[in-house]
Motif scaffolding. Structure first.
Motif, short mmCIF file in Angstrom:
data_model
loop_
_atom_site.label_atom_id
_atom_site.label_comp_id
_atom_site.label_asym_id
_atom_site.label_seq_id
_atom_site.Cartn_x
_atom_site.Cartn_y
_atom_site.Cartn_z
N LEU A 80 0.80 -1.22 0.00
CA LEU A 80 0.00 0.00 0.00
C LEU A 80 0.84 1.28 0.00
CD1 LEU A 80 -2.65 -1.19 2.61
CD2 LEU A 80 -2.93 -1.04 0.13
N ALA A 81 2.08 1.17 -0.43
CA ALA A 81 2.97 2.35 -0.44
C ALA A 81 2.40 3.48 -1.29
CB ALA A 81 4.35 1.95 -0.94
N ASP A 82 1.64 3.14 -2.31
CA ASP A 82 1.04 4.18 -3.17
C ASP A 82 -0.09 4.94 -2.47
OD1 ASP A 82 -0.46 1.74 -3.29
OD2 ASP A 82 -1.49 2.47 -5.08
N LYS A 83 -0.52 4.47 -1.31
CA LYS A 83 -1.59 5.14 -0.55
C LYS A 83 -1.05 6.13 0.47
CE LYS A 83 -4.81 2.56 -2.42
NZ LYS A 83 -5.70 3.08 -3.43
N ILE A 84 0.28 6.19 0.61
CA ILE A 84 0.89 7.11 1.56
C ILE A 84 0.77 8.53 1.01
CG2 ILE A 84 3.04 7.81 2.70
CD1 ILE A 84 3.86 4.83 2.66
N ALA A 85 0.27 9.43 1.85
CA ALA A 85 0.07 10.83 1.47
C ALA A 85 0.78 11.72 2.48
CB ALA A 85 -1.42 11.15 1.44
N THR A 86 0.86 12.98 2.17
CA THR A 86 1.41 13.95 3.11
C THR A 86 0.25 14.70 3.75
OG1 THR A 86 3.40 14.19 1.77
CG2 THR A 86 2.95 15.93 3.38
N VAL A 87 0.17 14.60 5.07
CA VAL A 87 -0.88 15.27 5.83
C VAL A 87 -0.19 16.11 6.90
CG1 VAL A 87 -2.88 14.94 7.33
CG2 VAL A 87 -2.47 13.32 5.46
N ASP A 88 -0.47 17.40 6.88
CA ASP A 88 0.16 18.33 7.83
C ASP A 88 1.69 18.21 7.82
OD1 ASP A 88 -2.35 19.24 8.60
OD2 ASP A 88 -2.52 17.80 10.25
#
Length: 107
Positions: free
Chosen positions: A23-31
């Protein structure tokens, strides 16, 4: 689009768990931090608020679970290899009887 989200901020160990689950493609930048966002419905959100009295949501309708609950959620994500886990996770995270005194048998 989901009504609410759970933000799981990733350290190296959590990131490895997510990557190993494919699921590495689901990692996002939040804050400004790396995170995954687990979607949940309004009904699931209400159950979590009942189960975790201190749970707060930001302007984007996102929250961060307490550490023990987050660990449980990450375990479910690792096992199922998907972020669409709230129907299963809510059964493990939400205890409707938490904090209630047991009923005594009436005679």
């Amino acid at each position: 689009m989901a009504d609410y989200y759970i933000n799981v901020f990733l350290d190296d160990t959590k990131k490895a768990t997510i990557t190993d689950a494919g699921l590495a493609d689901k990692i996002a930048t939040v804050d400004g931090k790396e995170a995954i966002q687990v979607e949940m419905s309004k009904k699931e959100q209400k159950k979590l608020v009942k189960g975790f009295a201190d749970l707060t949501f930001n302007d984007a309708n996102a929250c961060v679970l307490p550490e023990a609950a987050e660990t449980t959620l990450l375990g479910i994500i690792a096992d199922t290899k998907t972020l669409d886990v709230m129907k299963l996770a809510i059964m493990k995270l939400y205890n409707p009887l938490a904090g209630k005194a047991p009923r005594s048998a009436q005679r």
